[in-house]
Scaffold this active site. Structure first.
Site, PDB file in Angstrom:
ATOM      1  N   TYR A 262     -11.691 -10.119  -9.628  1.00 33.57           N
ATOM      2  CA  TYR A 262     -11.157  -9.384  -8.313  1.00 33.57           C
ATOM      3  C   TYR A 262      -9.952  -8.731  -8.416  1.00 33.57           C
ATOM      4  CZ  TYR A 262      -9.385  -8.090  -3.715  1.00 33.57           C
ATOM      5  OH  TYR A 262      -8.697  -7.591  -2.797  1.00 33.57           O
TER       6      TYR A 262
ATOM      7  N   THR B 213      -4.755 -16.262   2.542  1.00 28.83           N
ATOM      8  CA  THR B 213      -3.914 -15.781   3.578  1.00 28.83           C
ATOM      9  C   THR B 213      -4.306 -14.448   4.404  1.00 28.83           C
ATOM     10  OG1 THR B 213      -2.064 -16.987   2.505  1.00 28.83           O
ATOM     11  CG2 THR B 213      -1.216 -16.181   4.543  1.00 28.83           C
TER      12      THR B 213
ATOM     13  N   ARG C 218       0.783  -1.214  -0.059  1.00 23.37           N
ATOM     14  CA  ARG C 218       0.113   0.078   0.144  1.00 23.37           C
ATOM     15  C   ARG C 218       0.683   1.355  -0.026  1.00 23.37           C
ATOM     16  NH1 ARG C 218      -4.680  -0.108   4.252  1.00 23.37           N
ATOM     17  NH2 ARG C 218      -5.581  -1.378   2.626  1.00 23.37           N
TER      18      ARG C 218
ATOM     19  N   GLU D  56      -2.123  -9.304  -3.829  1.00 21.71           N
ATOM     20  CA  GLU D  56      -3.565  -9.764  -3.962  1.00 21.71           C
ATOM     21  C   GLU D  56      -3.603 -11.252  -4.071  1.00 21.71           C
ATOM     22  OE1 GLU D  56      -6.165  -8.349  -3.184  1.00 21.71           O
ATOM     23  OE2 GLU D  56      -5.560  -6.315  -3.001  1.00 21.71           O
TER      24      GLU D  56
ATOM     25  N   ASP E 193     -14.397  -8.557  -3.523  1.00 24.85           N
ATOM     26  CA  ASP E 193     -13.964  -9.724  -2.453  1.00 24.85           C
ATOM     27  C   ASP E 193     -15.144 -10.023  -1.545  1.00 24.85           C
ATOM     28  OD1 ASP E 193     -13.315  -7.967  -0.603  1.00 24.85           O
ATOM     29  OD2 ASP E 193     -11.282  -8.692  -0.244  1.00 24.85           O
TER      30      ASP E 193
ATOM     31  N   LEU F 148       2.637 -20.866   1.950  1.00 21.69           N
ATOM     32  CA  LEU F 148       1.317 -20.198   1.533  1.00 21.69           C
ATOM     33  C   LEU F 148       0.225 -21.050   0.871  1.00 21.69           C
ATOM     34  CD1 LEU F 148       2.985 -17.106  -0.117  1.00 21.69           C
ATOM     35  CD2 LEU F 148       1.647 -17.148   2.105  1.00 21.69           C
ATOM     36  N   GLY F 149       0.828 -22.318   0.391  1.00 25.93           N
ATOM     37  CA  GLY F 149       0.009 -23.397  -0.084  1.00 25.93           C
ATOM     38  C   GLY F 149      -0.721 -22.849  -1.496  1.00 25.93           C
ATOM     39  N   TYR F 150      -1.551 -23.677  -2.253  1.00 23.93           N
ATOM     40  CA  TYR F 150      -2.318 -23.293  -3.262  1.00 23.93           C
ATOM     41  C   TYR F 150      -1.342 -22.751  -4.345  1.00 23.93           C
ATOM     42  CZ  TYR F 150      -6.627 -23.512  -0.329  1.00 23.93           C
ATOM     43  OH  TYR F 150      -7.343 -24.094   0.521  1.00 23.93           O
TER      44      TYR F 150
END
Length: 351
Positions: free
Chosen positions: A117, A40, A22, A34, A135, A77-79
């Site tokens: 998104y 997470t 940010r 994102e 989201d 973090l997975g996925y």
């Protein structure tokens, strides 16, 4: 309702969190953040984000990163399909756009792994374009704000909510407006029937609060039950080197292309059966008997693994096809183990 954007932005400018993506909202930074934040929490993702950006500071670096190193940067973090799609998109951006994300919602949406998104977040926050970024946080805010009990998992309902979001988006601050909605949902309009209405800048405008229905919103369609799958995990140690056997998963499907201890999905094997299964991989299981390990489970989106584990020491030998022997350095620095095997990772690092 015309007061939504002014009140929301005033609250946001006074209360927004200082976050690295940010504070330096380049399109690339927004994209990486994102994708990480899809599954997470912000606090958990920050160290991963900072390490990722430090090592891969731009899109050409992401496009050229060796796959195993990319998986290692994502480990925890997975996925992993998310980061694999990011790399494919980065390679396409290098070919088509000279290594810079296109300043177009539709062009962003056409890239691998970028949905509505994420495209909206990059377009609005990174480029200042008028685009929605809707989201779960935003859906929850608008379900309560309008006292709308439509199931937010229904595409038609989500489209209706998105139209409302855009009706209030100020043309001179689309990115700040989208971030403010996300921030409000993350900090104040909380999920689980616990909105902090006394802290909400939109409380006086909220129809759900007036009706006493805010805590019951949003509504969702009942999820489909997860399929439960037994999985037997084998921790196989080389008697001579102390290294552990890792097996590479197929390039398609769940956890595609990642390394894991040998795992037999759909099977709950006892000790003798584990020896037979390892022999079928091309491994000499030796004469030792497998020792049982604690049971564990891991929940994916549509399936739940119920895991039993076995530990076995075998004679020194070459790794079977599709497998490698890995010591501590390899486990910590090179090979990314999926979070599904977190319960067994500690046993691999004991020696």
């Amino acid at each position: 309702m015309e007061k939504i954007a002014p009140a929301l932005l005033d609250w946001f400018y006074r209360n927004r969190r200082s976050l690295p993506f940010r504070d330096d909202p380049t399109p690339y930074h927004i994209w990486v953040s994102e994708i990480m934040l899809q599954q997470t929490r912000v606090a958990a993702a920050l160290p991963y984000y900072e390490r990722f950006i430090r090592e891969l500071p731009d899109i050409p670096a992401l496009a050229a990163c060796p796959p195993e190193r990319l998986d290692k940067l994502w480990e925890g973090l997975g996925y992993y399909r998310r980061v694999h799609s990011m790399q494919k998109a980065a390679q396409q951006v290098c070919r088509q756009y000279g290594g810079h994300l296109p300043a177009s919602y539709d062009a962003l949406l056409a890239l691998p792994g970028i949905g509505p998104y994420t495209a909206g977040a990059i377009a609005s926050i990174g480029f200042g374009l008028a685009a929605p970024a809707v989201d779960g946080n935003v859906l929850r805010v608008f379900a309560r704000l309008y006292n709308d009990s439509g199931p937010i998992t229904d595409p038609a309902v989500k489209k209706r909510f998105t139209q409302r979001v855009m009706e209030h988006q100020p043309p001179d601050a689309p990115g700040d407006y989208n971030q403010a909605l996300m921030e409000l949902g993350a900090l104040v309009c909380l999920p689980g029937g616990a909105p902090l209405c006394a802290q909400c800048p939109l409380a006086a405008l909220c129809e759900g609060r007036k009706a006493g229905a805010a805590e019951a919103l949003p509504c969702k369609a009942a999820p489909k039950p997860r399929r439960v799958l037994p999985v037997t995990v084998a921790l196989v140690q080389n008697a001579a080197t102390g290294e552990w056997l890792l097996q590479k998963r197929p390039e398609g499907g769940l956890l595609a292309g990642l390394w894991q201890p040998p795992a037999f999905e759909g099977l709950q094997l006892d000790g003798p059966a584990v020896r037979q299964a390892l022999a079928a991989l091309g491994l000499d299981p030796g004469s030792g008997e497998p020792a049982p390990l604690p049971a564990a489970k891991h929940i994916f989106t549509h399936v739940e693994w119920r895991m039993s584990g076995w530990k076995l020491t075998v004679p020194d030998q070459p790794a079977p096809s599709g497998c490698v022997w890995a010591g501590r350095d390899g486990l910590e620095g090179r090979y990314a183990l999926p979070g599904a095997f977190k319960a067994y990772r500690k046993f691999l690092l004991e020696a």
